[in-house]
Enzyme design. Structure first.
Site, short mmCIF file in Angstrom:
data_model
loop_
_atom_site.label_atom_id
_atom_site.label_comp_id
_atom_site.label_asym_id
_atom_site.label_seq_id
_atom_site.Cartn_x
_atom_site.Cartn_y
_atom_site.Cartn_z
N HIS A 1 7.31 -0.17 4.18
CA HIS A 1 6.61 -0.99 5.17
C HIS A 1 5.21 -0.45 5.47
O HIS A 1 4.37 -1.20 5.97
CB HIS A 1 7.39 -1.03 6.49
CG HIS A 1 8.35 -2.18 6.63
ND1 HIS A 1 8.01 -3.47 6.33
CD2 HIS A 1 9.64 -2.23 7.07
CE1 HIS A 1 9.04 -4.27 6.59
NE2 HIS A 1 10.05 -3.54 7.04
N GLU B 1 9.20 -8.66 5.58
CA GLU B 1 10.60 -8.28 5.38
C GLU B 1 11.13 -8.66 3.99
O GLU B 1 11.78 -7.86 3.33
CB GLU B 1 11.49 -8.85 6.49
CG GLU B 1 11.19 -8.28 7.88
CD GLU B 1 11.26 -6.75 7.97
OE1 GLU B 1 11.77 -6.11 7.03
OE2 GLU B 1 10.77 -6.20 8.98
N ALA C 1 16.68 0.43 11.53
CA ALA C 1 15.57 1.37 11.63
C ALA C 1 14.28 0.59 11.84
O ALA C 1 14.26 -0.63 11.68
CB ALA C 1 15.47 2.21 10.37
N GLU D 1 9.87 0.65 11.33
CA GLU D 1 8.77 1.21 10.54
C GLU D 1 7.53 1.59 11.35
O GLU D 1 6.41 1.57 10.79
CB GLU D 1 8.37 0.18 9.47
CG GLU D 1 7.68 -1.10 10.01
CD GLU D 1 8.60 -2.30 10.23
OE1 GLU D 1 9.82 -2.09 10.41
OE2 GLU D 1 8.10 -3.44 10.24
N GLU E 1 11.78 1.49 5.14
CA GLU E 1 10.85 1.74 6.25
C GLU E 1 9.58 2.39 5.73
O GLU E 1 8.48 2.08 6.18
CB GLU E 1 11.50 2.61 7.34
CG GLU E 1 12.82 2.07 7.90
CD GLU E 1 12.80 0.61 8.30
OE1 GLU E 1 11.73 0.10 8.69
OE2 GLU E 1 13.86 -0.05 8.21
N1 PHE Z 1 11.44 -4.16 11.19
C1 PHE Z 1 12.72 -3.49 11.05
C2 PHE Z 1 13.00 -3.41 9.57
O1 PHE Z 1 13.45 -4.31 8.95
C3 PHE Z 1 13.85 -4.16 11.70
C4 PHE Z 1 13.80 -4.23 13.18
C5 PHE Z 1 13.48 -5.42 13.80
C6 PHE Z 1 14.10 -3.14 13.94
C7 PHE Z 1 13.46 -5.53 15.18
C8 PHE Z 1 14.09 -3.22 15.31
C9 PHE Z 1 13.77 -4.42 15.93
O2 PHE Z 1 12.73 -2.49 8.94
ZN ZN Z 2 11.98 -4.25 7.32
#
Ligand code: PHE
Ligand code: ZN
Length: 861
Positions: free
Chosen positions: A298, A317, A259, A261, A295
């Protein structure tokens, strides 16, 4: 011809962008194969970079139709990765860049940028997808407010921020919060909303919506409930409130990751949104709850405070994973969640850290950033924060986080900034602690004990020694700060020293406990207080003692786990008999009605075949996948024989009558029931599983029974029935594709995978379906590593097929080969040949070139 070797990007080369972006105005004229994107971007010289600079904008696969600076046409120099307008063609002060480009979402199979999924337009911009939408400084430290106008006949048109206008064939969105381009999102389609509302603690009314395809509305309730609970929890636990009038979630079937954010418009892989008792397992429900939370969290840790550059990825992350883990602990059971997280950490991150792909939590170089969304950045990144919290305490942690939000809101920050708030809030020097971010590799901790009786009892001394093996590019590993939680029990099983946090900072260090009445039994690394390997030879009776008595639930589980691992290692290596101490210990846990069923289920599960291969490799032996498989089966059979009455009783007692509820207690009962079933299947030939499959009232039981039937090799009818019942449901059919290669007898795994790859439902361009089949095969340890090489060959064939279509997913799946150096020379030669075949493929993507090269590289050594 191969392109020139791609150049790495280096952390050391960071420099601020020469311009600031003051505003972004985008208009999309959507059309599947010829979408027009008009961009109007306000730029101003960045005082952090004095002097005059060329305007460099990133852009890939864009047809530039027109470009203007302050309304005057310009003719930038274009190349494969972007364009440049010479400084001489730019005004000295602020100016406006305007461009119109055309893109082809229908041809975008890589699922990065603007693409189509089942007739709907959607975007994925992290990490560097925005440059496939328009020319832009596509880097996270360039933050700006966005206004977006979407023109399309589709009924639902969504973007980030708040809706600020709509009419026939258009909609406009305004996001007041400055954000980096990777958080941009747009969705357009024939979707329906499941709606709810949330009032923040300061009284802001937020309209919540989950957008799905018609027909999926009745599978959104759990995701919505999880969202509301996440919003409340972040207010209560971190004092963080939501900051827009709307929060939208969209479910899409074609998605490379879990997913995303995007500000105010989270986009989810549909498997992490849609759930009903009939279609989703308890594990699916738990994962949905945690990813919805992740998400949402974030919004503060990632969006309001973002990363200065992609080397800082763990800043958002690691912290957000840590937050979602804490959330799940509060929603469910703390010890059970801790055990689950450590299982994942060991299976994915320790593996990575011990092999050719090892890299620091904050890497200092990459070729393709998409290859660094790893277990190390995410899971070890979260562990590092857990350690920080253990070192500074609850209060210190909260003060540091408050300072972090205060000081850096609206900024693009670094790990240095993060550590500084802890130093400033607590007065602690974190210079040495920082090594957890900069040094790769999993420290190994050895322990020796000494007992010296004296007049009033005795003194017990624990001496620890730490050593981190070299990793690619890092030979020397200075000692790290390691928080080691220790408790001491007396021989009756009473706790005589409660959990104490020892802080190890030297290579070798001793800790003394005085005034003890008798020699204690130590419980070390309680709660898994640091992501290290504890190398300690412990007699079976001591492990059995801790399995029976430890007051720390994590270490109680760990003791059983270690006992099982030692037993299996001896069965594989020395043809030893299954250990009665282990089986009786498990029997006692199983029969202990005072223990949470979910915890008992975790205790009953033996280490995986892959875990055993690693354990044998660590002990200096060459693991034989076939023997490991056979001996693990023999141990399960022995457990089932000896504990049959207790297992049958628990299997019956753990029924969950009445309507399905996904709560943790009910899920725990089902997990214990299925753990018993898996063992009983070893001696009843699948009779119970067949009955359960017929009567199952939930997908948890149905898939659990099917798994047991496949393992018992009598699933033919059930597989056909399952497919027939669920052929209209992609997410359920994914399970059908995974379970067969994962659980079938290893000598048939490659054949089963080949047969399934030829099945009309094998829609391999869909990442979920691709991962279901290939992930299923690689989960079958002895099958993937079959001596014939059939597993390796099948797997490499499909990576090569997927690479030109979707390099990101192909590269990610290539990690199945990362542990190849453990095995015998014949298997190593087979893997090497497959890696060479991949690397020799014409036009191989940068993503897969980097991964296969790194995996291949270390294997020669
Ligand atoms: N940023 C997202 C998450 O960890 C992961 C993600 C990275 C999704 C790259 C798509 C592309 O919540
Ligand atoms: Zn993330």
């Amino acid at each position: 011809m191969k392109d020139a070797a791609p150049q790495p990007t280096l952390l050391a080369d960071y420099a601020p962008y020469p311009f600031t972006v003051t505003e972004v105005d985008l208009t999309f004229r959507l059309s599947p194969s010829a979408t027009r994107v008009l961009a109007r971007i306000g730029l101003a010289p960045n005082p952090a970079r004095p002097g005059r600079h060329d305007l460099r904008l990133d852009g890939e696969k864009l047809a530039l139709l027109s470009a203007r600076v302050d309304g005057r046409p310009v003719h930038p120099v274009q190349d494969a990765s972007g364009l440049t307008v010479a400084a001489a063609d730019l005004p000295e002060g602020p100016f406006t860049w305007e461009a119109e480009v055309e893109i082809d979402p229908a041809a975008n199979t890589a699922l990065e940028g603007l693409y189509m999924s089942g007739g709907m337009f959607c975007t994925q911009c992290e990490a560097e997808g925005f440059r496939k939408i328009t020319f832009y400084p596509d880097r996270p430290d360039v933050m700006a407010p966005f206004r977006v106008r979407i023109e399309s006949d589709l009924p639902v048109l969504l973007s980030n921020g708040n809706p600020t206008g709509t009419g026939k064939g258009w909609a406009e969105w305004t996001d007041p919060w400055p954000k980096p381009a990777y958080l941009f999102a747009l969705v357009a389609g024939d979707l329906v909303a499941v709606r709810d509302r949330f009032t923040t603690k300061s009284g802001r009314e937020v309209a919540l919506a989950i957008w799905v395809r018609r027909g999926d509305e009745d599978r959104c309730a759990y995701a919505m409930d999880s969202l509301r609970r996440s919003m409340r929890w972040d207010e209560e636990t971190y004092g963080r409130e939501y900051d827009l009038d709307v929060f939208n979630i969209v479910a899409v079937d074609d998605f490379n990751m879990g997913a995303m954010e995007n500000k105010g418009l989270n986009i989810f892989n549909s498997k992490l949104v849609l759930a009903s008792p009939e279609t989703a397992t308890d594990a699916d429900f738990e994962r949905i709850e945690s990813v919805i939370a992740h998400e949402y969290f974030h919004n503060w840790t990632g969006n309001r405070i973002t990363c200065r550059d992609w080397f800082q990825l763990c800043l958002k992350e690691g912290l957000t994973v840590f937050r979602d883990q804490e959330f799940t602990k509060d929603m469910r059971s703390e010890p059970v969640k801790r055990i689950e997280d450590v299982l994942v950490l060991r299976a994915r991150q320790f593996r990575e850290d011990m092999g050719p792909l090892a890299h620091p939590v904050r890497p200092d170089s990459y070729i393709e950033i998409n290859n660094f969304y790893t277990a190390t950045v995410y899971e070890k990144g979260a562990e590092v924060i857990g350690m920080l919290k253990r070192l500074v305490g609850e209060g210190g942690y909260r003060r540091a986080l408050d300072l972090y939000f205060d000081r850096h809101d609206g900024e693009a920050a670094t790990i240095e900034d993060w550590l500084k708030v802890f130093e400033d809030a607590t007065g602690r020097d974190l210079t040495q602690f920082k090594r957890w971010y900069t040094d790769a590799g999993t420290p190994r901790l050895t322990v020796s004990e000494a007992w010296s009786p004296d007049a009033n009892g005795g003194t017990y001394t624990l001496t620890f020694h730490q050593k981190t093996p070299p990793t690619p590019g890092q030979d020397r590993k200075p000692p790290r700060v390691i928080p080691i939680a220790v408790g001491l029990l007396n021989p009756n099983g009473d706790e005589v020293v409660p959990t104490t946090m020892l802080e190890m900072t030297e290579t070798s260090q001793s800790f003394r406990f005085e005034g003890l009445a008798s020699r204690p039994v130590p419980s070390i690394l309680r709660g898994f207080s640091a992501p290290v390997v504890l190398d300690r030879t412990v007699p079976a009776r001591e492990r059995a003692f801790l399995l029976a008595h430890d007051t720390d639930p994590f270490n109680r589980w760990e003791a059983g786990r270690a006992l099982a691992r030692d037993t299996l290692a001896r069965m594989v290596g020395e043809a030893a008999e299954p250990s009665p101490a282990l089986i009786d210990g498990l029997g006692a846990v199983l029969a202990d009605g005072g223990l949470d069923p979910a915890f008992r289920a975790l205790c009953l599960a033996l280490p995986s075949e892959d875990d055993l291969a690693q354990a044998l490799h660590d002990a200096g032996r060459v693991p034989d996948p076939d023997r490991i498989h056979a001996e693990r089966l023999r141990l399960e059979t022995a457990i089932a024989r000896r504990l049959e009455p207790a297992l049958s009783a628990a299997f019956a007692a753990m029924e969950t009558p009445g309507p399905f509820s996904p709560d943790a207690a009910s899920a725990g009962r089902r997990s214990l029931r299925l753990a018993c079933l898996a063992l009983l299947t070893r001696i009843d030939g699948g009779a119970r599983a067949a009955r359960l499959f017929e009567t199952a009232g939930s997908m948890t039981e149905s898939a659990g029974a099917l798994a047991s039937l496949i393992a018992a090799d009598r699933a033919g009818g059930a597989l056909a029935a399952f497919h027939d019942r669920w052929k209209g449901n992609r997410l359920v059919i994914d399970k059908w594709f995974t379970l067969q290669p994962a659980l079938c007898p290893p000598d048939r795994a490659a054949g089963v995978a080949e047969r399934l790859a030829a099945h009309p439902d094998f829609d391999w361009k869909n990442p979920n379906r691709f991962r279901a089949l290939l992930g299923g095969l690689s989960a079958n340890h002895a099958g993937f590593h079959a001596a014939s090489g059939a597993g390796y060959r099948f797997y490499a064939d499909w990576l090569l097929r997927l690479d030109p279509v979707n390099p990101q997913t192909a590269a990610r799946m290539s990690t199945a080969f990362q542990s190849w150096a453990r095995y015998d020379a014949d298997r190593r030669a087979l893997v090497r040949a497959e890696l060479d075949r991949i690397l020799a493929a014409p036009g191989l993507s940068r993503d897969l070139t980097e991964m296969a090269g790194r995996i291949r590289g270390a294997a020669d050594a």
